[in-house]
Scaffold this motif. Structure first.
Motif, PDB file in Angstrom:
ATOM      1  N   LYS A  35     -19.441 -24.547 -46.139  1.00  0.00           N
ATOM      2  CA  LYS A  35     -18.809 -22.877 -46.957  1.00  0.00           C
ATOM      3  C   LYS A  35     -20.679 -22.370 -46.391  1.00  0.00           C
ATOM      4  O   LYS A  35     -21.646 -21.816 -47.410  1.00  0.00           O
ATOM      5  CB  LYS A  35     -19.290 -23.207 -48.074  1.00  0.00           C
ATOM      6  CG  LYS A  35     -17.627 -23.645 -48.396  1.00  0.00           C
ATOM      7  CD  LYS A  35     -17.412 -23.891 -49.537  1.00  0.00           C
ATOM      8  CE  LYS A  35     -16.220 -24.422 -50.138  1.00  0.00           C
ATOM      9  NZ  LYS A  35     -15.153 -24.413 -49.386  1.00  0.00           N
ATOM     10  N   CYS A  36     -21.605 -22.227 -45.512  1.00  0.00           N
ATOM     11  CA  CYS A  36     -22.851 -22.150 -45.188  1.00  0.00           C
ATOM     12  C   CYS A  36     -22.729 -21.116 -44.027  1.00  0.00           C
ATOM     13  O   CYS A  36     -21.463 -20.907 -43.009  1.00  0.00           O
ATOM     14  CB  CYS A  36     -23.851 -23.479 -44.594  1.00  0.00           C
ATOM     15  SG  CYS A  36     -24.984 -22.303 -43.405  1.00  0.00           S
ATOM     16  N   GLY A  37     -23.386 -19.782 -44.055  1.00  0.00           N
ATOM     17  CA  GLY A  37     -23.090 -17.971 -42.707  1.00  0.00           C
ATOM     18  C   GLY A  37     -23.592 -18.225 -41.219  1.00  0.00           C
ATOM     19  O   GLY A  37     -22.412 -17.960 -40.965  1.00  0.00           O
ATOM     20  N   PHE A  67     -28.270 -28.317 -49.033  1.00  0.00           N
ATOM     21  CA  PHE A  67     -28.408 -26.713 -49.076  1.00  0.00           C
ATOM     22  C   PHE A  67     -27.184 -25.710 -49.739  1.00  0.00           C
ATOM     23  O   PHE A  67     -26.525 -25.551 -49.427  1.00  0.00           O
ATOM     24  CB  PHE A  67     -28.759 -26.428 -47.416  1.00  0.00           C
ATOM     25  CG  PHE A  67     -29.930 -27.265 -46.853  1.00  0.00           C
ATOM     26  CD1 PHE A  67     -30.842 -27.533 -46.926  1.00  0.00           C
ATOM     27  CD2 PHE A  67     -29.334 -28.129 -46.040  1.00  0.00           C
ATOM     28  CE1 PHE A  67     -31.453 -28.241 -46.227  1.00  0.00           C
ATOM     29  CE2 PHE A  67     -30.087 -28.841 -44.960  1.00  0.00           C
ATOM     30  CZ  PHE A  67     -31.364 -29.242 -44.635  1.00  0.00           C
ATOM     31  N   LEU A  68     -28.364 -25.131 -51.020  1.00  0.00           N
ATOM     32  CA  LEU A  68     -27.218 -25.218 -52.305  1.00  0.00           C
ATOM     33  C   LEU A  68     -25.835 -25.233 -52.097  1.00  0.00           C
ATOM     34  O   LEU A  68     -25.206 -24.794 -52.318  1.00  0.00           O
ATOM     35  CB  LEU A  68     -27.222 -23.314 -51.794  1.00  0.00           C
ATOM     36  CG  LEU A  68     -28.801 -22.650 -51.734  1.00  0.00           C
ATOM     37  CD1 LEU A  68     -28.195 -21.359 -50.892  1.00  0.00           C
ATOM     38  CD2 LEU A  68     -28.809 -22.474 -53.092  1.00  0.00           C
ATOM     39  N   ASN A 126     -29.137 -26.049 -42.704  1.00  0.00           N
ATOM     40  CA  ASN A 126     -28.089 -26.819 -42.310  1.00  0.00           C
ATOM     41  C   ASN A 126     -27.585 -25.926 -40.339  1.00  0.00           C
ATOM     42  O   ASN A 126     -28.310 -24.814 -40.575  1.00  0.00           O
ATOM     43  CB  ASN A 126     -25.999 -25.822 -43.143  1.00  0.00           C
ATOM     44  CG  ASN A 126     -26.013 -26.182 -44.483  1.00  0.00           C
ATOM     45  OD1 ASN A 126     -26.540 -27.404 -44.670  1.00  0.00           O
ATOM     46  ND2 ASN A 126     -25.940 -24.929 -44.848  1.00  0.00           N
ATOM     47  N   PHE A 127     -27.155 -26.799 -39.954  1.00  0.00           N
ATOM     48  CA  PHE A 127     -26.660 -25.797 -38.513  1.00  0.00           C
ATOM     49  C   PHE A 127     -28.220 -26.851 -37.659  1.00  0.00           C
ATOM     50  O   PHE A 127     -27.784 -25.976 -36.449  1.00  0.00           O
ATOM     51  CB  PHE A 127     -26.465 -25.198 -38.281  1.00  0.00           C
ATOM     52  CG  PHE A 127     -24.582 -25.129 -38.596  1.00  0.00           C
ATOM     53  CD1 PHE A 127     -23.180 -26.247 -37.725  1.00  0.00           C
ATOM     54  CD2 PHE A 127     -24.075 -25.069 -39.690  1.00  0.00           C
ATOM     55  CE1 PHE A 127     -22.667 -26.117 -38.360  1.00  0.00           C
ATOM     56  CE2 PHE A 127     -22.648 -25.720 -40.493  1.00  0.00           C
ATOM     57  CZ  PHE A 127     -22.077 -25.369 -39.155  1.00  0.00           C
ATOM     58  N   GLU A 140     -35.397 -32.332 -27.823  1.00  0.00           N
ATOM     59  CA  GLU A 140     -35.247 -31.074 -28.586  1.00  0.00           C
ATOM     60  C   GLU A 140     -34.628 -31.252 -29.883  1.00  0.00           C
ATOM     61  O   GLU A 140     -33.704 -30.870 -30.200  1.00  0.00           O
ATOM     62  CB  GLU A 140     -34.407 -30.065 -27.684  1.00  0.00           C
ATOM     63  CG  GLU A 140     -35.371 -29.597 -26.648  1.00  0.00           C
ATOM     64  CD  GLU A 140     -36.214 -28.821 -26.126  1.00  0.00           C
ATOM     65  OE1 GLU A 140     -36.581 -28.573 -26.839  1.00  0.00           O
ATOM     66  OE2 GLU A 140     -36.795 -29.137 -25.140  1.00  0.00           O
ATOM     67  N   ARG A 141     -35.339 -29.874 -29.979  1.00  0.00           N
ATOM     68  CA  ARG A 141     -34.884 -29.442 -31.813  1.00  0.00           C
ATOM     69  C   ARG A 141     -34.784 -28.393 -32.637  1.00  0.00           C
ATOM     70  O   ARG A 141     -35.646 -27.463 -31.421  1.00  0.00           O
ATOM     71  CB  ARG A 141     -36.164 -30.500 -33.175  1.00  0.00           C
ATOM     72  CG  ARG A 141     -35.570 -30.154 -34.615  1.00  0.00           C
ATOM     73  CD  ARG A 141     -36.406 -30.422 -34.969  1.00  0.00           C
ATOM     74  NE  ARG A 141     -36.028 -30.524 -36.825  1.00  0.00           N
ATOM     75  CZ  ARG A 141     -36.490 -31.129 -37.672  1.00  0.00           C
ATOM     76  NH1 ARG A 141     -38.053 -32.129 -36.797  1.00  0.00           N
ATOM     77  NH2 ARG A 141     -36.187 -30.391 -38.972  1.00  0.00           N
ATOM     78  N   TYR A 142     -33.598 -27.798 -32.639  1.00  0.00           N
ATOM     79  CA  TYR A 142     -32.810 -26.170 -32.526  1.00  0.00           C
ATOM     80  C   TYR A 142     -33.363 -26.018 -34.120  1.00  0.00           C
ATOM     81  O   TYR A 142     -32.363 -26.571 -34.888  1.00  0.00           O
ATOM     82  CB  TYR A 142     -32.138 -26.044 -31.278  1.00  0.00           C
ATOM     83  CG  TYR A 142     -31.756 -25.951 -30.447  1.00  0.00           C
ATOM     84  CD1 TYR A 142     -32.565 -25.532 -29.364  1.00  0.00           C
ATOM     85  CD2 TYR A 142     -31.811 -27.383 -30.201  1.00  0.00           C
ATOM     86  CE1 TYR A 142     -32.913 -25.686 -28.054  1.00  0.00           C
ATOM     87  CE2 TYR A 142     -32.211 -27.781 -28.672  1.00  0.00           C
ATOM     88  CZ  TYR A 142     -32.316 -27.026 -27.934  1.00  0.00           C
ATOM     89  OH  TYR A 142     -32.880 -27.676 -26.505  1.00  0.00           O
ATOM     90  N   GLY A 143     -33.303 -24.831 -34.215  1.00  0.00           N
ATOM     91  CA  GLY A 143     -32.863 -24.087 -36.126  1.00  0.00           C
ATOM     92  C   GLY A 143     -31.790 -24.164 -36.119  1.00  0.00           C
ATOM     93  O   GLY A 143     -30.849 -23.714 -34.876  1.00  0.00           O
ATOM     94  N   SER A 144     -31.748 -23.599 -37.065  1.00  0.00           N
ATOM     95  CA  SER A 144     -29.620 -23.231 -37.473  1.00  0.00           C
ATOM     96  C   SER A 144     -29.412 -22.406 -36.688  1.00  0.00           C
ATOM     97  O   SER A 144     -28.284 -21.630 -36.418  1.00  0.00           O
ATOM     98  CB  SER A 144     -30.102 -22.844 -39.144  1.00  0.00           C
ATOM     99  OG  SER A 144     -30.149 -24.164 -40.078  1.00  0.00           O
ATOM    100  N   THR A 145     -30.138 -21.266 -36.730  1.00  0.00           N
ATOM    101  CA  THR A 145     -30.092 -19.136 -35.803  1.00  0.00           C
ATOM    102  C   THR A 145     -29.758 -20.203 -34.138  1.00  0.00           C
ATOM    103  O   THR A 145     -29.314 -18.992 -33.888  1.00  0.00           O
ATOM    104  CB  THR A 145     -31.543 -18.539 -36.115  1.00  0.00           C
ATOM    105  OG1 THR A 145     -32.682 -18.961 -35.469  1.00  0.00           O
ATOM    106  CG2 THR A 145     -31.944 -18.029 -37.434  1.00  0.00           C
ATOM    107  N   THR A 146     -30.203 -21.010 -33.627  1.00  0.00           N
ATOM    108  CA  THR A 146     -30.166 -21.219 -32.838  1.00  0.00           C
ATOM    109  C   THR A 146     -28.623 -21.763 -31.923  1.00  0.00           C
ATOM    110  O   THR A 146     -27.717 -22.260 -32.867  1.00  0.00           O
ATOM    111  CB  THR A 146     -30.758 -22.601 -32.006  1.00  0.00           C
ATOM    112  OG1 THR A 146     -32.188 -22.259 -31.792  1.00  0.00           O
ATOM    113  CG2 THR A 146     -30.775 -22.811 -30.621  1.00  0.00           C
TER     114      THR A 146
END
Length: 160
Positions: A35-37, A67-68, A126-127, A140-146
């Motif tokens: 249930k995340c964007g 996360f929420l 999330n993600f 590597e580590r990638y943020g949610s927006t990747t």
């Protein structure tokens, strides 16, 4: 042997998922939520899975409700959601914590190997994605927006 291969989390059916079985594979680990964007990233994760699984890529989703409260479902509900809405065929393991006192050992290890934004170790949302090479090294580590498809070329280079 890499410490990565000593990890053995629990899968979505409650059975042990030994990472020693991942030796020689490229692994993408993602903390997921229904249930995340960012939930539509399941679609791109499955595209990566279909494109590279036969070449040695393993994608692992770890549901997290920190996360929420964006992953409130039971294990069965999470599995059904992933399959029905996104056709997910990669393993979605047991719901875990990625931060705090009850952080799952997998995420303790991943965060100890690659810090995030501004050198912080905590998972921000999330993600978030961790890419592990064939030797068990977190590369590597990638943020949610990747977006997952944007790391396809990095996955390809690690599979060679």
């Amino acid at each position: 042997m890499s410490e990565f291969y000593k990890l053995a989390p629990t899968d979505g059916k409650g059975e042990t998922f030994p990472f020693k079985d991942l030796e020689g594979k490229v692994v993408l680990i993602v903390n997921v939520a229904s249930k995340c964007g960012f939930t539509p990233q399941y679609k791109e994760l499955e595209e990566l899975n279909q494109k590279y699984k036969d070449q040695g890529l393993v994608i692992l989703g770890f549901p997290c409700n920190q996360f929420l409260g964006q992953e409130p479902g039971s294990q069965d509900e999470i599995q059904s959601f992933c399959q029905l809405n996104y056709g997910v065929t990669f393993p979605v393991l047991k719901k875990i914590d990625v931060n705090g006192d009850n952080t799952d050992p997998v995420f303790k290890y991943l965060k100890s190997q690659k810090s995030g934004l501004l050198g912080l170790s905590r998972v921000k949302w999330n993600f978030e994605k961790f890419l592990v090479d064939k030797t068990g090294k977190v590369v590597e580590r990638y943020g949610s927006t990747t977006k997952p498809l944007s790391i396809g070329s990095k996955i390809e280079s690690l599979l060679k």
